[in-house]
Design an enzyme around this catalytic site. Structure first.
Site, PDB file in Angstrom:
ATOM      1  N   ASP A 112     -10.981   6.856   7.573  1.00 34.16           N
ATOM      2  CA  ASP A 112     -10.790   6.861   6.442  1.00 34.16           C
ATOM      3  C   ASP A 112      -9.663   5.522   5.771  1.00 34.16           C
ATOM      4  OD1 ASP A 112     -10.330   7.291   3.278  1.00 34.16           O
ATOM      5  OD2 ASP A 112      -9.128   9.145   4.149  1.00 34.16           O
TER       6      ASP A 112
ATOM      7  N   HIS B  75     -11.247   6.987   0.999  1.00 28.84           N
ATOM      8  CA  HIS B  75     -11.525   7.978   0.003  1.00 28.84           C
ATOM      9  C   HIS B  75     -10.993   8.025  -1.500  1.00 28.84           C
ATOM     10  CE1 HIS B  75      -7.480  10.136   0.942  1.00 28.84           C
ATOM     11  NE2 HIS B  75      -7.848  10.746  -0.421  1.00 28.84           N
TER      12      HIS B  75
ATOM     13  N   GLN C  16      -1.859  15.080  -2.746  1.00 33.86           N
ATOM     14  CA  GLN C  16      -1.939  14.381  -3.612  1.00 33.86           C
ATOM     15  C   GLN C  16      -1.543  13.563  -4.287  1.00 33.86           C
ATOM     16  OE1 GLN C  16      -3.438  17.416  -3.531  1.00 33.86           O
ATOM     17  NE2 GLN C  16      -5.393  16.877  -2.736  1.00 33.86           N
ATOM     18  N   GLY C  17      -2.301  12.043  -4.989  1.00 28.46           N
ATOM     19  CA  GLY C  17      -1.164  11.356  -5.092  1.00 28.46           C
ATOM     20  C   GLY C  17      -0.791  10.073  -4.272  1.00 28.46           C
ATOM     21  N   ASP C  18      -0.281  10.651  -3.236  1.00 30.98           N
ATOM     22  CA  ASP C  18       0.026   9.809  -1.649  1.00 30.98           C
ATOM     23  C   ASP C  18      -0.976   9.013  -1.139  1.00 30.98           C
ATOM     24  OD1 ASP C  18       2.867  10.318  -2.464  1.00 30.98           O
ATOM     25  OD2 ASP C  18       2.714  12.573  -1.542  1.00 30.98           O
ATOM     26  N   SER C  19      -2.192   9.825  -1.250  1.00 30.92           N
ATOM     27  CA  SER C  19      -3.301   9.130  -0.463  1.00 30.92           C
ATOM     28  C   SER C  19      -3.814   7.523  -0.102  1.00 30.92           C
ATOM     29  CB  SER C  19      -4.662   9.407  -1.456  1.00 30.92           C
ATOM     30  OG  SER C  19      -4.921  10.731  -0.974  1.00 30.92           O
TER      31      SER C  19
END
Ligand SMILES: *[C@@H]1O[C@H](CO)[C@@H](O)[C@H](O)[C@H]1NC(C)=O
Ligand SMILES: *[C@@H]1O[C@H](CO)[C@@H](O)[C@H](O)[C@H]1NC(C)=O
Ligand SMILES: *[C@@H]1O[C@H](CO)[C@@H](O)[C@H](O)[C@H]1NC(C)=O
Ligand SMILES: *[C@@H]1O[C@H](CO)[C@@H](O)[C@H](O)[C@H]1NC(C)=O
Length: 282
Positions: free
Chosen positions: A113, A67, A205-208
């Site tokens: 993913d 993603h 968010q941002g750790d994805s």
């Protein structure tokens, strides 16, 4: 005289071993962490801005989430880069050659993913840059802790963290996780859940794309969650053990498999040096 120089050399070489051992035991506690404790963590950037995390699995392969990219790219603009070896997102920069998104990845179900980034050059390994092995286990003990790390939001709707952070979260059994997410999404065998029921600790968010690690092995990739650290909604990670064959088929991971890391090399060198020194003394 000769021996003294040798002894000094030996002491210098032995010093970093302590750091390496500390790295492997992972002291629990504290949120900001040292990249030396998670040297496989990378920042993926576009125009110099961090947008996802990843894990270094070979000297030129980063494992991340599908993603983060949504589609495969056979050639990538030079504005995409990976940064390694730093507490901040401004480390040593390597350009990305190509991006492979799992062909079965579906943004609606968030299944499969996973993505693989090939770098233009091999990274130089050091105390702050090293590879991580992928776990091939069938399952993990419910409640056992795993470490997730990144520069993501410090809270839901927050801002990126300047310094690398880590948190330890317990693995949740798939049946329980399925129940918790039943009205939202199907938890598949390509997913693994981790978090506290009461919330409070999670990826955001941002750790994805970033690593979830247990016993020095990569067990998950930050995938999704309902908000961040909300009660009753643990983090959901890509279950890499069930996708390792795909990784081996599509990267040079197999060749690098079992590669000795920097610390092991140092340990070997030091052992040999101690033996040589001992022989000289005798
Ligand atoms: C870790 O973060 C939590 C939540 O932000 C905070 O309450 C706690 O004091 C932090 N711990 C340390 C050691 O910084
Ligand atoms: C990273 O942070 C740790 C403390 O959290 C510090 O000891 C270390 O020197 C830092 N490393 C770099 C390269 O700045
Ligand atoms: C990276 O290292 C591998 C061997 O580990 C080698 O086959 C490959 O050519 C290297 N790539 C570059 C761009 O140097
Ligand atoms: C974050 O933002 C979303 C959308 O604006 C909102 O639904 C959610 O309640 C917010 N979360 C928090 C903790 O403020």
């Amino acid at each position: 005289m000769y021996q003294l120089i040798y002894l000094i050399f030996l002491l210098i070489f032995n010093f970093p071993i302590d750091l390496c051992i500390e790295t492997n035991t992972r002291i629990v506690g504290g949120n900001i962490t040292d990249i030396k404790h998670l040297p496989y963590q990378v920042s993926i950037k576009y125009f110099g801005l961090h947008f996802c995390g990843g894990a270094l699995i070979t000297r030129n392969t980063v494992l991340s989430a599908a993603h983060c990219f949504t589609e495969s790219l056979t050639s990538v603009s030079p504005f995409y880069a990976v940064s390694v070896g730093s507490n901040t997102t401004t480390g040593i920069v390597y350009q990305i050659k190509s991006v492979l998104v799992h062909p079965m990845y579906d943004p609606d179900t968030i299944n499969y993913d996973i993505s693989l980034l090939t770098l233009k050059n091999n990274v130089t390994l050091s105390e702050t840059v090293s590879l991580i092995q992928i776990s091939e286990k069938d399952s993990y003990t419910t409640g056992s802790l795993a470490t997730v790390s990144g520069w993501g939001y410090e809270k839901e709707n927050g801002t990126l963290s300047t310094l690398l952070r880590k948190v330890n979260v317990p693995v949740i059994n798939r049946r329980d996780c399925k129940q918790l997410y039943q009205n939202m999404i199907t938890i598949t065998r390509y997913m693994i859940c981790a978090g506290f029921y009461e919330g409070g600790k999670d990826a955001c968010q941002g750790d994805s794309g970033g690593p979830l690690v247990q016993n020095n092995q990569l067990i998950g990739v930050v995938s999704f969650g309902m908000g961040c650290a909300r009660r009753g909604y643990p983090g959901v990670y890509t279950n890499v053990a069930n996708l390792v064959q795909w990784v081996k088929k599509n990267s040079n991971y197999q060749m690098n498999y079992g590669v000795k890391n920097f610390c092991v090399n140092r340990l070997l060198i030091s052992t040999v040096m101690i033996m040589v020194y001992a022989m000289q003394v005798v």
